[in-house]
Design an enzyme around this catalytic site. Structure first.
Site, PDB file in Angstrom:
ATOM      1  CD  GLN A  11      52.497  43.956  66.348  1.00 43.21           C
ATOM      2  OE1 GLN A  11      51.495  44.591  66.095  1.00 43.21           O
ATOM      3  NE2 GLN A  11      52.700  42.744  65.895  1.00 43.21           N
ATOM      4  CB  SER A  91      53.675  51.307  65.272  1.00 44.04           C
ATOM      5  OG  SER A  91      52.554  50.590  64.814  1.00 44.04           O
ATOM      6  CG  LEU A  92      51.852  48.673  70.758  1.00 41.74           C
ATOM      7  CD1 LEU A  92      50.366  48.638  71.048  1.00 41.74           C
ATOM      8  CD2 LEU A  92      52.521  47.347  71.045  1.00 41.74           C
ATOM      9  NE  ARG A 116      47.264  50.344  67.063  1.00 42.52           N
ATOM     10  CZ  ARG A 116      48.475  50.019  66.646  1.00 42.52           C
ATOM     11  NH1 ARG A 116      49.077  48.939  67.150  1.00 42.52           N
ATOM     12  NH2 ARG A 116      49.095  50.734  65.714  1.00 42.52           N
ATOM     13  CG  HIS A 198      51.568  51.659  60.249  1.00 45.17           C
ATOM     14  ND1 HIS A 198      50.867  52.583  60.991  1.00 45.17           N
ATOM     15  CD2 HIS A 198      52.218  50.874  61.147  1.00 45.17           C
ATOM     16  CE1 HIS A 198      51.103  52.377  62.277  1.00 45.17           C
ATOM     17  NE2 HIS A 198      51.901  51.339  62.397  1.00 45.17           N
ATOM     18  CD  GLN A 247      49.343  54.397  65.522  1.00 48.40           C
ATOM     19  OE1 GLN A 247      48.590  53.434  65.620  1.00 48.40           O
ATOM     20  NE2 GLN A 247      50.278  54.663  66.413  1.00 48.40           N
TER      21      GLN A 247
END
Length: 308
Positions: A11, A91-92, A116, A198, A247
């Site tokens: 993102q 991340s993603l 998610r 996160h 994660q």
């Protein structure tokens, strides 16, 4: 001969118009967008190509949009003969890396990233959490200041040695931002995000996503993936599953991940997907390696000319 690493953005890499030029030029890439719309029953092409920006920036839309574009370009490059030796995603982007490495198929992973995004969006009521980027302070100073703030304020992303993102409750992050400024940070900027990603505040999303992940077929990877949560290589499907669950609440250890790939001999990186965010981070981690973008036709033609 170069060793190739594919890196996949998360993102923040999205932009209205993403993928449209590639969709119009390459039938293989168009097929991915068309399939994604059918699988999700979502007007994904309009969201990506036309916006509005508000729709694209909704986490539950952003994540499948970025994932679809990355998966489409990844497959296209492989069909041209460019196959990575190792992969990682920010991340993603780790989900895109898993599809690239053959651990989760496109359809299952697309549904997974959509859920998610929804889980992350709904983990905390809007406005209660936020994130901020800190430029020009070392990790030890940032962690020390965050630990002394009242409320939840944690390190979320270690993007470069001098760019670190914190995440947590809005008031706690605001306090930390003020103290980090006073401690000599070059720049402290609150990010335009919909939640404290996160951080431990994502625990409700973990609980929701865990049952979803456990019902997805995850295979051993065909090539090593460097995991966000551990900055270690992984192939084993059981460890992949553990890392995906961890994660959401763990820091993205991007500097360590990139350094590991370089230590393993990766000297050429390809940022597979929208934007050039990861290319910018890579230049601040190690300027000795090459990095190619894949945002448009010109980018793909350069890769084919240089690397294939």
């Amino acid at each position: 001969m170069s060793k190739i690493g594919f890196i996949f953005p998360g993102q923040g890499a999205q932009e209205v118009g993403m993928g449209q030029e590639l969709y119009n030029k390459y039938p293989e890439i168009a097929d991915y967008f068309n399939r994604a719309e059918e699988i999700l029953n979502l007007d994904l092409k309009r969201i990506c190509f036309e916006g509005p920006e508000f729709d694209l920036n909704l986490t539950e839309n952003t994540q499948p949009a970025l994932f679809t574009m990355s998966a489409a370009i990844d497959d296209y490059l492989k069909k041209q003969g460019l196959v990575p030796d190792m992969v990682a995603g920010h991340s993603l982007g780790e989900y895109s890396a898993l599809t690239s490495a053959g651990a989760i198929n496109f359809e299952d992973n697309l549904k997974l990233v959509r859920q998610r995004g929804q889980a992350m969006e709904e983990a905390l009521p809007a406005g209660l959490g936020t994130m901020a980027a800190i430029i020009g302070l070392d990790i030890d100073t940032i962690e020390d200041i965050c630990s002394k703030v009242v409320g939840v304020c944690e390190v979320a992303n270690i993007n470069t040695p001098n760019q670190i993102v914190i995440s947590g409750e809005k008031e706690a992050v605001a306090t930390a931002m003020e103290r980090l400024n006073n401690a000599g940070a070059k720049k402290v900027v609150e990010l335009s995000v919909s939640g404290p990603f996160h951080s431990s505040l994502m625990e409700p999303a973990v609980n929701r996503l865990k049952s979803v992940i456990e019902n997805v077929e995850i295979k051993d990877a065909s090539i090593p993936i460097v995991a966000n949560a551990t900055a270690e290589k992984v192939i084993d499907s059981n460890i992949i599953e553990e890392n995906l669950i961890a994660q959401l609440t763990s820091s993205v250890r991007w500097v360590e991940s990139i350094n590991l790939m370089i230590d393993e001999g990766i000297d050429t990186f390809v940022e597979v997907g929208s934007g050039r965010v990861l290319k910018g981070l890579l230049r601040r981690i190690d300027r000795s390696v090459d990095c190619y973008s894949t945002r448009n036709i010109k980018d793909l033609e350069k890769i084919i000319g240089d690397l294939i």
